[in-house]
Scaffold this motif. Structure first.
Motif, PDB file in Angstrom:
ATOM      1  N   ALA A  44      58.410 -47.564 -26.193  1.00  0.00           N
ATOM      2  CA  ALA A  44      58.268 -47.744 -27.367  1.00  0.00           C
ATOM      3  C   ALA A  44      58.267 -48.981 -26.875  1.00  0.00           C
ATOM      4  O   ALA A  44      58.378 -49.841 -25.628  1.00  0.00           O
ATOM      5  CB  ALA A  44      59.926 -48.058 -27.862  1.00  0.00           C
ATOM      6  N   SER A  45      57.526 -49.874 -27.634  1.00  0.00           N
ATOM      7  CA  SER A  45      56.746 -50.916 -27.161  1.00  0.00           C
ATOM      8  C   SER A  45      56.824 -51.954 -28.225  1.00  0.00           C
ATOM      9  O   SER A  45      55.939 -51.884 -29.301  1.00  0.00           O
ATOM     10  CB  SER A  45      55.294 -51.077 -26.204  1.00  0.00           C
ATOM     11  OG  SER A  45      54.725 -50.071 -26.918  1.00  0.00           O
ATOM     12  N   THR A  51      61.588 -55.175 -30.395  1.00  0.00           N
ATOM     13  CA  THR A  51      62.892 -55.447 -29.862  1.00  0.00           C
ATOM     14  C   THR A  51      63.603 -54.784 -30.047  1.00  0.00           C
ATOM     15  O   THR A  51      65.091 -53.689 -31.022  1.00  0.00           O
ATOM     16  CB  THR A  51      63.863 -56.523 -30.421  1.00  0.00           C
ATOM     17  OG1 THR A  51      63.122 -57.567 -30.209  1.00  0.00           O
ATOM     18  CG2 THR A  51      65.074 -57.570 -29.586  1.00  0.00           C
ATOM     19  N   PHE A  52      63.803 -53.187 -28.817  1.00  0.00           N
ATOM     20  CA  PHE A  52      64.062 -52.265 -28.807  1.00  0.00           C
ATOM     21  C   PHE A  52      65.202 -52.353 -28.998  1.00  0.00           C
ATOM     22  O   PHE A  52      65.646 -51.332 -29.700  1.00  0.00           O
ATOM     23  CB  PHE A  52      63.159 -50.982 -27.618  1.00  0.00           C
ATOM     24  CG  PHE A  52      63.945 -50.538 -27.780  1.00  0.00           C
ATOM     25  CD1 PHE A  52      65.064 -50.146 -26.295  1.00  0.00           C
ATOM     26  CD2 PHE A  52      63.596 -48.897 -28.202  1.00  0.00           C
ATOM     27  CE1 PHE A  52      65.533 -48.192 -26.950  1.00  0.00           C
ATOM     28  CE2 PHE A  52      64.074 -47.742 -28.057  1.00  0.00           C
ATOM     29  CZ  PHE A  52      65.050 -47.601 -27.017  1.00  0.00           C
ATOM     30  N   LYS A  53      66.394 -52.646 -28.108  1.00  0.00           N
ATOM     31  CA  LYS A  53      67.966 -52.446 -28.545  1.00  0.00           C
ATOM     32  C   LYS A  53      67.790 -52.607 -29.930  1.00  0.00           C
ATOM     33  O   LYS A  53      69.704 -52.597 -30.202  1.00  0.00           O
ATOM     34  CB  LYS A  53      68.565 -53.758 -27.234  1.00  0.00           C
ATOM     35  CG  LYS A  53      68.367 -55.137 -27.418  1.00  0.00           C
ATOM     36  CD  LYS A  53      68.876 -56.063 -26.593  1.00  0.00           C
ATOM     37  CE  LYS A  53      68.488 -57.091 -26.517  1.00  0.00           C
ATOM     38  NZ  LYS A  53      68.769 -58.436 -25.154  1.00  0.00           N
ATOM     39  N   ARG A  63      69.439 -43.271 -24.062  1.00  0.00           N
ATOM     40  CA  ARG A  63      68.286 -44.253 -24.096  1.00  0.00           C
ATOM     41  C   ARG A  63      68.674 -45.187 -22.955  1.00  0.00           C
ATOM     42  O   ARG A  63      69.659 -45.330 -22.570  1.00  0.00           O
ATOM     43  CB  ARG A  63      68.892 -45.294 -25.193  1.00  0.00           C
ATOM     44  CG  ARG A  63      69.928 -46.098 -25.964  1.00  0.00           C
ATOM     45  CD  ARG A  63      69.574 -46.317 -27.218  1.00  0.00           C
ATOM     46  NE  ARG A  63      68.773 -47.442 -27.330  1.00  0.00           N
ATOM     47  CZ  ARG A  63      68.431 -47.273 -29.085  1.00  0.00           C
ATOM     48  NH1 ARG A  63      69.551 -46.976 -29.982  1.00  0.00           N
ATOM     49  NH2 ARG A  63      67.302 -48.975 -29.390  1.00  0.00           N
ATOM     50  N   ASN A  99      68.714 -48.937 -22.673  1.00  0.00           N
ATOM     51  CA  ASN A  99      67.737 -50.301 -23.241  1.00  0.00           C
ATOM     52  C   ASN A  99      66.731 -51.407 -22.380  1.00  0.00           C
ATOM     53  O   ASN A  99      66.145 -52.433 -23.030  1.00  0.00           O
ATOM     54  CB  ASN A  99      69.001 -50.815 -24.387  1.00  0.00           C
ATOM     55  CG  ASN A  99      69.160 -50.387 -25.264  1.00  0.00           C
ATOM     56  OD1 ASN A  99      68.758 -49.326 -25.756  1.00  0.00           O
ATOM     57  ND2 ASN A  99      69.759 -50.895 -25.905  1.00  0.00           N
ATOM     58  N   ASN A 123      63.366 -50.003 -22.328  1.00  0.00           N
ATOM     59  CA  ASN A 123      62.876 -49.424 -23.510  1.00  0.00           C
ATOM     60  C   ASN A 123      62.405 -48.040 -23.941  1.00  0.00           C
ATOM     61  O   ASN A 123      61.442 -47.641 -24.329  1.00  0.00           O
ATOM     62  CB  ASN A 123      61.481 -50.265 -24.167  1.00  0.00           C
ATOM     63  CG  ASN A 123      62.262 -51.296 -24.100  1.00  0.00           C
ATOM     64  OD1 ASN A 123      63.145 -52.068 -24.045  1.00  0.00           O
ATOM     65  ND2 ASN A 123      61.172 -52.692 -24.621  1.00  0.00           N
ATOM     66  N   ARG A 182      61.790 -44.391 -35.308  1.00  0.00           N
ATOM     67  CA  ARG A 182      62.309 -46.062 -35.055  1.00  0.00           C
ATOM     68  C   ARG A 182      62.611 -46.260 -36.657  1.00  0.00           C
ATOM     69  O   ARG A 182      61.630 -46.069 -37.549  1.00  0.00           O
ATOM     70  CB  ARG A 182      61.830 -46.803 -34.954  1.00  0.00           C
ATOM     71  CG  ARG A 182      63.150 -48.107 -34.925  1.00  0.00           C
ATOM     72  CD  ARG A 182      62.137 -49.247 -34.927  1.00  0.00           C
ATOM     73  NE  ARG A 182      60.980 -49.296 -35.991  1.00  0.00           N
ATOM     74  CZ  ARG A 182      60.516 -51.025 -35.974  1.00  0.00           C
ATOM     75  NH1 ARG A 182      60.206 -51.512 -34.690  1.00  0.00           N
ATOM     76  NH2 ARG A 182      59.767 -51.546 -37.553  1.00  0.00           N
TER      77      ARG A 182
END
Length: 114
Positions: free
Chosen positions: A24-25, A28-30, A72, A74, A77, A98
């Motif tokens: 993911a990019s 804010t993934f977390k 996952r 975090n 990501n 997502r």
């Protein structure tokens, strides 16, 4: 750029294992719940597994429960799908998702065949 990029698919024999990755990019993934979906030829896309933002709660489709594990990282990501005891009916394109904002990756193909 906000995106999800899957990798790790391939052709495997029944009973084998495979680990899919999703990078993911751009966001804010977390903060987000993440999921895996799959779509077999001629069928609707279906839910496979999900994981809450901090990884504390996971959920699985009945068809994969006990065989697949979502996780996952975090810090990196990344979200993963470890698939054990693969069956021919697991053959599909697998997508990282997502839920918030409806973000999808491009998919990675998994084919289970002898």
């Amino acid at each position: 750029q906000v995106q999800l990029v899957e990798s790790g698919g391939g052709l495997v024999q029944p009973g084998s294992s495979l680990r899919l990755s999703c990078a993911a990019s751009g966001f804010t993934f977390k903060q987000y719940l993440m999921s895996w979906y799959r779509q077999a030829p001629g069928k609707d896309r279906e839910f496979v597994a999900s994981i809450t933002p901090q990884g504390g709660v996971t959920n699985y489709a009945d068809s994969v429960k006990g065989r697949f594990t979502i996780s996952r990282d975090n810090d990196e990501n990344m979200v993963y799908l470890l698939m054990d005891s693969l069956r021919p009916e697991d053959t599909a394109a697998y997508y990282c998702h997502r839920r918030s904002g409806g973000l999808w990756g491009q998919g990675t193909q998994v084919t289970v065949s002898s």
